[in-house]
Structures are given as structure tokens and as C-alpha cells.
Design a protein around this motif. Structure first.
Motif, PDB file in Angstrom:
ATOM      1  N   LEU A 147       0.842  -1.189   0.000  1.00 49.42           N
ATOM      2  CA  LEU A 147       0.000   0.000   0.000  1.00 49.42           C
ATOM      3  C   LEU A 147       0.882   1.245   0.000  1.00 49.42           C
ATOM      4  CD1 LEU A 147      -2.696  -1.033   2.642  1.00 49.42           C
ATOM      5  CD2 LEU A 147      -2.979  -0.951   0.169  1.00 49.42           C
ATOM      6  N   ALA A 148       0.386   2.288  -0.651  1.00 56.37           N
ATOM      7  CA  ALA A 148       1.121   3.560  -0.705  1.00 56.37           C
ATOM      8  C   ALA A 148       0.260   4.654  -0.094  1.00 56.37           C
ATOM      9  CB  ALA A 148       1.467   3.921  -2.146  1.00 56.37           C
ATOM     10  N   MET A 149       0.933   5.647   0.515  1.00 59.68           N
ATOM     11  CA  MET A 149       0.193   6.789   1.053  1.00 59.68           C
ATOM     12  C   MET A 149      -0.069   7.787  -0.074  1.00 59.68           C
ATOM     13  SD  MET A 149       1.030   9.340   4.257  1.00 59.68           S
ATOM     14  CE  MET A 149       1.004   8.009   5.443  1.00 59.68           C
ATOM     15  N   THR A 150      -1.338   8.165  -0.215  1.00 61.56           N
ATOM     16  CA  THR A 150      -1.726   9.103  -1.275  1.00 61.56           C
ATOM     17  C   THR A 150      -2.683  10.145  -0.706  1.00 61.56           C
ATOM     18  OG1 THR A 150      -3.635   7.766  -1.942  1.00 61.56           O
ATOM     19  CG2 THR A 150      -1.548   7.336  -3.066  1.00 61.56           C
ATOM     20  N   ASP A 191      -5.721   6.529  14.129  1.00 64.35           N
ATOM     21  CA  ASP A 191      -5.824   6.428  12.671  1.00 64.35           C
ATOM     22  C   ASP A 191      -4.470   6.655  11.994  1.00 64.35           C
ATOM     23  OD1 ASP A 191      -8.508   6.033  13.052  1.00 64.35           O
ATOM     24  OD2 ASP A 191      -9.076   8.110  12.626  1.00 64.35           O
ATOM     25  N   LEU A 192      -3.705   7.655  12.471  1.00 65.95           N
ATOM     26  CA  LEU A 192      -2.416   7.943  11.861  1.00 65.95           C
ATOM     27  C   LEU A 192      -1.424   6.815  12.102  1.00 65.95           C
ATOM     28  CD1 LEU A 192      -0.526   9.813  10.334  1.00 65.95           C
ATOM     29  CD2 LEU A 192      -0.076  11.047  12.473  1.00 65.95           C
ATOM     30  N   SER A 193      -1.425   6.263  13.308  1.00 65.53           N
ATOM     31  CA  SER A 193      -0.520   5.147  13.614  1.00 65.53           C
ATOM     32  C   SER A 193      -0.817   3.956  12.714  1.00 65.53           C
ATOM     33  CB  SER A 193      -0.661   4.750  15.086  1.00 65.53           C
ATOM     34  OG  SER A 193      -0.287   5.818  15.939  1.00 65.53           O
ATOM     35  N   GLN A 194      -2.093   3.657  12.541  1.00 65.09           N
ATOM     36  CA  GLN A 194      -2.475   2.537  11.674  1.00 65.09           C
ATOM     37  C   GLN A 194      -2.068   2.809  10.224  1.00 65.09           C
ATOM     38  OE1 GLN A 194      -6.659   1.742  12.240  1.00 65.09           O
ATOM     39  NE2 GLN A 194      -6.430   1.432  14.448  1.00 65.09           N
ATOM     40  N   LEU A 195      -2.275   4.063   9.779  1.00 62.69           N
ATOM     41  CA  LEU A 195      -1.915   4.417   8.401  1.00 62.69           C
ATOM     42  C   LEU A 195      -0.413   4.244   8.172  1.00 62.69           C
ATOM     43  CD1 LEU A 195      -2.745   5.619   5.641  1.00 62.69           C
ATOM     44  CD2 LEU A 195      -2.418   7.900   6.630  1.00 62.69           C
ATOM     45  N   LEU A 196       0.403   4.740   9.107  1.00 57.99           N
ATOM     46  CA  LEU A 196       1.860   4.630   8.962  1.00 57.99           C
ATOM     47  C   LEU A 196       2.323   3.183   9.050  1.00 57.99           C
ATOM     48  CD1 LEU A 196       2.914   7.738  11.084  1.00 57.99           C
ATOM     49  CD2 LEU A 196       3.146   7.481   8.596  1.00 57.99           C
ATOM     50  N   SER A 197       1.581   2.361   9.778  1.00 55.71           N
ATOM     51  CA  SER A 197       1.947   0.945   9.908  1.00 55.71           C
ATOM     52  C   SER A 197       1.621   0.162   8.643  1.00 55.71           C
ATOM     53  CB  SER A 197       1.208   0.320  11.098  1.00 55.71           C
ATOM     54  OG  SER A 197       1.525   0.981  12.296  1.00 55.71           O
ATOM     55  N   ARG A 198       0.610   0.617   7.891  1.00 58.77           N
ATOM     56  CA  ARG A 198       0.126  -0.151   6.747  1.00 58.77           C
ATOM     57  C   ARG A 198       0.874   0.168   5.452  1.00 58.77           C
ATOM     58  NH1 ARG A 198      -5.750   1.383   6.041  1.00 58.77           N
ATOM     59  NH2 ARG A 198      -5.731  -0.233   4.427  1.00 58.77           N
ATOM     60  N   PRO A 254       6.995   2.671   3.731  1.00 59.30           N
ATOM     61  CA  PRO A 254       7.688   3.911   4.078  1.00 59.30           C
ATOM     62  C   PRO A 254       8.225   4.653   2.852  1.00 59.30           C
ATOM     63  CG  PRO A 254       8.312   2.180   5.598  1.00 59.30           C
ATOM     64  CD  PRO A 254       7.479   1.519   4.537  1.00 59.30           C
ATOM     65  N   ALA A 255       8.603   3.938   1.821  1.00 58.07           N
ATOM     66  CA  ALA A 255       9.149   4.593   0.625  1.00 58.07           C
ATOM     67  C   ALA A 255       8.100   5.440  -0.095  1.00 58.07           C
ATOM     68  CB  ALA A 255       9.707   3.545  -0.332  1.00 58.07           C
ATOM     69  N   SER A 256       6.797   5.202   0.177  1.00 58.48           N
ATOM     70  CA  SER A 256       5.734   5.955  -0.499  1.00 58.48           C
ATOM     71  C   SER A 256       5.447   7.288   0.186  1.00 58.48           C
ATOM     72  CB  SER A 256       4.445   5.122  -0.546  1.00 58.48           C
ATOM     73  OG  SER A 256       3.887   4.984   0.757  1.00 58.48           O
ATOM     74  N   VAL A 257       6.108   7.548   1.326  1.00 62.77           N
ATOM     75  CA  VAL A 257       5.862   8.780   2.087  1.00 62.77           C
ATOM     76  C   VAL A 257       7.083   9.674   1.935  1.00 62.77           C
ATOM     77  CG1 VAL A 257       5.161   9.746   4.299  1.00 62.77           C
ATOM     78  CG2 VAL A 257       4.558   7.371   3.738  1.00 62.77           C
ATOM     79  N   ASP A 258       6.901  10.861   1.344  1.00 59.55           N
ATOM     80  CA  ASP A 258       8.068  11.712   1.101  1.00 59.55           C
ATOM     81  C   ASP A 258       8.535  12.376   2.397  1.00 59.55           C
ATOM     82  OD1 ASP A 258       6.699  14.241   1.487  1.00 59.55           O
ATOM     83  OD2 ASP A 258       5.828  13.983  -0.493  1.00 59.55           O
ATOM     84  N   PHE A 259       9.747  12.906   2.347  1.00 62.10           N
ATOM     85  CA  PHE A 259      10.401  13.417   3.550  1.00 62.10           C
ATOM     86  C   PHE A 259       9.613  14.571   4.182  1.00 62.10           C
ATOM     87  CE2 PHE A 259      13.306  16.489   5.525  1.00 62.10           C
ATOM     88  CZ  PHE A 259      13.864  15.692   6.523  1.00 62.10           C
TER      89      PHE A 259
END
Length: 709
Positions: free
Chosen positions: A598-601, A646-653, A656-661
Motif C-alpha cells: 500500500l502507498a500513502m496518497t 488512525d495515523l498510527s495505523q496508516l503509517l503501519s500499513r 515507508p518509501a511511499s511517504v516523502d520526507f
């Protein structure tokens, strides 16, 4: 009676005798004979107001109405004898304004329309004259224009003009009058017929080689609708092309002022209606556009640089038209997608426009207090606002010197207009250009937004009281927006003004926090922000405005933490709950097209507005992090919103490479402050393997904070 009508005796006594007969007639034949004589006197113009009233008192509306519907003429008489007689009597009655607005006259409008459209025989000219006399009289009454529009007269007049029938010049004059007071309704009801008129006018304009061409420049603007755009209709597009070719021929020739001014006004009217879409995207089109803007700038400089009050007064209309052309020039010089102008042309025009705007500033510096109500001053301020909004480097010194006047002028109009705007307006009266629509601040806001980012102009604006004025304006515009029905309509000028004002306040919060603390206007603004965001955020079509208000409110809360409103009161709690929702709902997990993870979008609901919201979101995250240590009750509000879960679950799922610095840094800034300020927040993060994903994302500060006892 017919003999009496033809002799050269005493007309007045004969007319008096006829009136007696009209009152005492034993049959229709006697009445008809008397009416013939009366009609002859009326046509000869021998009837004064008193006699007209006597004629009406003698026969009323009933007999003329019967004459209009009679189809069988007397033996040996022309076909339209009865109708012609009836029309003559009605035309006579209509010279009395009281009778012209009578329902019995207004009810005859469809009959008048039919006569204009259907009569074409040589012996019907007097009937047409009488119809136009009736229509002109109706037009002059209070109810007349509305009745004419709703009863189909626009269509009849258009057909009469396009067919060049007898009296068509009167049809055009009446159309001009109706469009002047009811343009929107006319186009709404009779678009095809009005387009036919515009088609004829534009054809005549293109073909004519004499003074008619310049006379048509004066007429054509009345037939160019602002909505719907002519470019959406094939016939309208053909009209526009003919107008472009005709104007190109005019403006490319050597002209005197009387010939050039109407052409510039017509071009400005086309720009207001269609932007630059009527100008072809070709070499000839770009040269024409450059010529148009150049001529406008020259006209502005000639008129304003050495202003003779008498000369300026006579040139205000054409200079205002030139302002419209200059504003188009600004837009075209900044246009990057499919530009009409080449880069060299853009540079040349920007230099020419800079000189013209220098003339506008020079003129405004000399404006006296008693001139402030002049619409031309408003037009000058508006066009200067367009320049200030886009060109931030040139004429800086001159604009700084003018700022006190601009603030004073905008304040005066706002104070006077905010009360007048609530007054009811007649349905068919246009307020275009009236004092009611003169919101100068609306046009100055973008320029003020640029200027408040710089020290010197910001100091001048503060010194002149602009921040307090802008706060009051913001509160007023919010009331306007709140009173409008919720819809997915295009962005309104009210909403755009609110967004731009937020940009100004953001600049002031960052660069002049002491002003925010000491000026009571900002306390009132803070109260409004606290109340408005919870109402606005659920309306997804207002996301950009909600982002502005959320971010501004968070930044101001960081400065105004000592205020009573932010000590955990209900409005403050509701605002921060809404702000947390705005920030937390922006991102989601989505399947990565390039792999199984999964990627963060950006959340789909935010996607279309993200270009406008992104910077505000990051600024809002920073402001929220800054508020956490200053407002002891805030961590509890975050916990209640379940954002940490919600944020903790999102970051866990997500991978990490899909989240920019930059995004990682924004999350870490808020999480660290929450973990430091509240043990409960820290425990929630730890319960979701906070140390592990903090390490995965390189959140060193968070990882260290979570490791501390």
C-alpha cells in the motif's frame, strides 16, 4: 360626416360635433363615420391633450378593441380599415401616460407584435407607425418593459429589423431600450432572434466602407451578451469573427478620435463578454491583440498624464474601455498555456503597460475628496488592482505613495456600500457600474496580499488602518457567503475575496504577531474563525476556503493563546476538532500500482483541490504542533478525535518509501509535541508500535521522545 371631414371648415367645431355623435350614436354606422373624422384629425396632429381625453371618455377601450378584431372591412374599403382605425385610436390614447400603462393597452401587446411581423403591404405603413407609437409609449411606463419582454415583443422587433420591414429603425431603437433595462431576461427568452439581429449587424459592420461602420460600433455593444458566451454558439462565433475582421480593418487604419473611440469601446465590450477568445490564435491575431493593448495604453497616457478636467470628463467612457483592454493585456502577458502573444511581444507590452499604469497612479494622486463617488475613479482603482495583483516589482515606490489613498478610498466605499447593498432593487433595473456593486477592496486584495509580505508597504498599510478594515470586510463577506444557498456552483467572488483576505492575514500573523495581539479587530476575527470552520468543513465544495480558515485559525491561536476564547471553551474545542479532521482526512492508503504494498496518497476528496490546499496543509500541521504545548486541553481533543489511532495505523500499513520526507517531517512535528505534552498521547502511540514505525520512517526525534521515561 365624410363631407365634413373633407371640407376646409372649422376643424375644432367639426371635431366637437363628432364627439357628440360618438356619445349619442344610434348605430355602428354613425359611430364609424364619426370615428373616421376623429382618426383623420388625430393623424393630422390636430388633437390636444384635453381633446384626446374627450375622445377616450366618449368611446373608451371597447370600440377600438372591437375594431382590432374585426376582419370584414366596409364595402369598398381596404382590408385593414377597421384594424387601422382601432390602432390610430389606441395610438392617440397612448400619448396619455396614464392610459399607456392601462391593462387594456398592455393586453394589446400580442396584437401589436402580430402586426409588426405580418403586415407588409404598402397601405399598412400607417398601422406600423401607430404600433411603434404605442410600443414606445408602453416602454415609457413603469410596467411597460416587463410586459413587452414577457409578451414576446423582443422577438417581433427582431424579426421586423432583420427583415428590413417598414419602420425597422424604430424596431432597433426599441430593442436598444429593452436591452438597456432587461438584458438578461431578453437573452434568456429570445436568444435565437437576438442572435439573428447580431448576425445582421455584424455583417453590415464588416461590409460597410463608410461612416455606417463607426455608427455600428456604437450600436453593437448593446447586442453582445455577457452570458451565455457567444463562443458557445456557432452563429455567435461567426458574428465574433466578423466583428474581429471589421475591428482589425478599422484599428489598422489611420483614424481620428471620433472614429477610434467607438472602435475601442466595442473591442472592450467583446473582451468583457468573451475574454480574448474572439481573437484568432494566429500571427494576425497576436498582432491585433498587441495593437489593441498598445492603442489602449496610448489613450490612457494621453488623457491622464496632463489631465485637463474638461477633457478627462469627456473621455471617461473610452478610457474605462481602455482599462478593460489593459486588463486583458496583463492576463495575456502572463498566460503560459496556448499563449496568443510571443515572448518578445509580451515584454514590449509589459513595458508599455507599466508606463500607462504610471499615468493611472499619477491621476489618482490628484483625486479630491468630492470626486470619490465618480465611477471613473472606481474603474481606475480596479484596473490598478489588477496590475498590483500580478506585477509585484514595477512601480513599487509609486504604489507605496498611493497606498494611503487606496485604503481611504476602499474604506469609504465599503462603509457606504455595506448598508446600501441590502436595499431591494427593481427587477428590471441593472446595477452594473452602480455604487451598489463598487467593492473596491475585492480588486485590491490580491495586491495587498503581495504587499503585506514586504516590510515598507506592510508598515504603510498597518499605519493607515488597513488590518482593521480587512477584518471588518472579512466578517461582512462571511455573512454574504453564509446567506448564499449551498451549491456546487463555480467559485464566487465572495469566496475568492475571503480566501485572499486569509492570505493577507497569514502574512500579518507571521510578520507582525504583535499587531495580532494588540489590535482588537483580530480578536473578533478569531471568534469568527472558531465558529465558521465547523460549519464550512462539511461542505466539500468549499475545501480551499476551509483550508485557509483552518490554517489561519491555528496560526492565530498560537499567537492569541492568552485570550479567553481559547481557554477550552466550546467554540474553540469545536474549531480544533474540525481543524484536526481537515488535517487528518487529507491522506489515505491505496494500492501501489507498481507492487503489492500500500502507498500513502492524497485522499480522493482532496485531490482536485490539492494544488491549492497542499501548502496550507503543511503550514496547518506546523501551527497545530505549535499550539499543543500552549493549550493544555488540546491533547485531549486530539485523543477524542482518534487521530493518533488512525495515523498510527496508516503509517503501519503503507510502505515507508511511499511517504516523502516533507510529509514525514510534518507528521513527526505534531507527534513529538503530543507525546511530550501528554502521557496518554504517548501511550497511544506506543500501543501502536510507535517505536518501530518511527524507526522505519527515520523519525529520530519521535523515536527519542518515545524512549524517554
Amino acid at each position: 360626416f365624410l363631407a365634413m371631414a373633407s371640407d376646409g371648415g372649422d376643424r375644432s367645431s367639426t371635431l366637437k360635433r363628432c364627439l357628440d355623435v360618438l356619445r349619442d350614436a344610434r348605430n355602428d354606422s354613425e359611430q364609424f363615420a364619426a370615428l373616421l373624422l376623429v382618426a383623420k384629425a388625430v393623424r393630422a396632429g390636430e388633437v390636444d391633450a384635453k381633446t384626446r381625453r374627450q375622445i377616450f371618455d366618449a368611446i373608451g377601450f371597447t370600440f377600438p378593441s372591437r375594431l382590432l378584431t374585426s376582419r370584414q372591412p366596409p364595402a369598398g374599403c381596404p382590408e385593414h380599415t377597421f384594424r387601422a382605425l382601432g390602432l390610430t385610436l389606441l395610438a392617440c390614447f397612448c400619448t396619455d401616460p396614464e392610459l399607456a400603462g392601462h391593462s387594456q393597452i398592455l393586453n394589446k401587446i400580442p396584437t401589436f407584435n402580430d402586426i409588426l411581423v405580418s403586415t407588409g403591404t404598402p397601405d399598412s405603413t400607417s398601422m406600423v407607425d401607430d404600433v411603434y407609437q404605442c410600443l414606445n409609449a408602453i416602454m415609457a411606463t413603469a410596467r411597460g418593459p416587463r410586459e413587452l419582454v414577457t409578451k414576446g415583443t423582443v422577438s417581433a422587433l427582431c424579426q421586423a429589423y432583420v427583415s428590413c420591414s417598414y419602420g425597422s429603425e424604430h424596431a432597433l431603437a426599441l430593442l436598444l431600450g429593452l436591452l438597456a433595462v432587461a438584458e438578461a431576461k431578453c437573452w434568456q427568452r429570445d436568444t435565437p432572434h437576438l442572435l439573428a439581429v447580431l448576425s445582421k449587424l455584424s455583417s453590415d459592420f464588416l461590409k460597410s466602407e463608410d461612416m455606417t461602420k463607426f455608427e455600428l460600433c456604437e450600436v453593437l455593444p448593446h447586442f453582445i451578451p455577457l452570458s451565455p458566451p457567444l463562443t458557445q454558439d456557432s452563429q455567435g462565433s461567426e458574428c465574433l469573427h466578423r466583428l474581429y475582421k471589421g475591428l482589425a480593418a478599422i484599428l489598422g487604419s489611420k483614424l481620428n478620435q471620433a472614429q477610434r473611440d467607438p472602435a475601442l469601446k466595442l473591442a472592450a465590450c467583446l473582451v468583457q463578454a468573451c475574454g480574448s477568445e474572439w481573437i484568432p490564435a494566429e500571427s494576425a491575431g497576436s498582432k491585433f491583440l498587441a495593437l489593441l493593448v498598445n492603442l489602449a495604453c496610448v489613450e490612457v497616457r494621453l488623457t491622464l498624464e496632463e489631465p485637463d478636467p474638461v477633457e478627462v470628463e469627456g473621455k471617461k467612457q473610452v478610457v474605462t474601455a481602455c482599462y478593460v483592454l489593459m486588463e486583458m493585456g496583463i492576463q495575456e502577458c502572463l498566460r503560459e498555456e496556448k499563449p496568443l502573444l510571443e515572448d518578445v511581444q509580451k515584454m514590449q507590452l509589459m513595458r508599455i503597460m507599466e508606463e500607462a499604469f504610471g499615468s493611472v497612479i499619477f491621476y489618482l494622486k490628484q483625486v479630491k475628496q468630492e470626486q470619490l463617488q465618480d465611477p471613473f475613479i472606481f474603474a481606475s482603482v480596479r484596473v490598478l488592482g489588477a496590475w498590483m495583483a500580478e506585477e509585484t516589482s514595477s512601480l513599487k515606490q509609486e504604489i507605496c505613495e498611493l497606498l494611503p489613498f487606496l485604503v481611504h478610498y476602499a474604506k469609504k466605499l465599503f462603509k457606504e456600500g455595506s448598508s446600501a447593498a441590502s436595499l431591494p432593487q427593481p427587477e428590471l433595473v441593472s446595477t452594473e457600474g452602480s455604487g451598489l456593486s463598487q467593492d473596491a477592496l475585492r480588486f485590491l486584495l490580491p495586491g495587498f496580499c503581495h504587499l503585506t509580505a514586504e516590510d515598507r508597504p506592510r508598515d504603510i498599510l498597518i499605519q493607515e488602518g488597513a488590518p482593521a478594515l480587512l477584518c471588518e470586510y472579512f466578517l461582512h463577506q462571511w455573512e454574504v457567503l453564509s446567506s448564499q444557498p449551498t451549491s456546487l456552483a463555480p467559485l464566487t467572488s465572495t469566496e475568492m475575496s475571503l480566501q485572499t483576505a486569509c492570505g493577507i492575514f497569514l502574512n500579518l500573523v507571521v510578520t507582525a504577531p504583535d499587531l495580532i495581539r494588540r489590535d482588537k479587530s483580530f480578536s473578533s476575527l478569531m471568534d469568527l474563525l472558531l465558529k465558521s470552520l465547523p460549519l464550512l468543513l462539511p461542505q466539500k465544495d468549499h475545501l480551499v476556503l476551509a483550508a485557509n480558515i483552518a490554517t489561519l485559525g491555528l496560526l492565530m491561536a498560537r499567537v492569541l493563546t492568552a485570550s479567553t476564547a481559547l481557554q477550552g471553551m466550546q467554540p474553540a474545542r469545536e474549531f480544533f476538532r474540525a481543524a484536526i479532521h481537515f488535517l487528518s482526512d487529507a491522506h489515505t492508503a491505496q494500492a501501489d500500482p507498481g507492487g503489492d504494498s500500500l502507498a500513502m496518497t492524497v485522499c480522493p476528496a482532496y485531490l482536485s483541490a490539492w494544488a491549492d490546499v497542499q501548502e496550507l496543509w503543511f503550514l496547518g500541521m506546523q501551527a497545530l504542533a505549535g499550539c499543543v504545548p500552549l493549550l493544555p486541553w488540546l491533547p485531549e481533543a486530539v485523543l477524542q478525535a482518534r487521530w493518533l489511532d488512525d495515523l498510527s495505523q496508516l503509517l503501519s500499513r503503507v510502505a515507508p518509501a511511499s511517504v516523502d520526507f516533507e510529509l514525514i517531517a510534518a507528521f513527526q512535528g505534531v507527534l513529538v509535541e503530543l507525546a511530550r505534552a501528554s502521557k496518554l498521547c504517548k501511550d497511544v502511540i506506543l500501543s501502536h508500535q510507535g517505536r518501530e514505525w518511527a524507526n522505519l520512517y527515520g523519525m529520530a526525534a519521535l523515536e527519542q521522545c518515545l524512549s524517554e521515561p
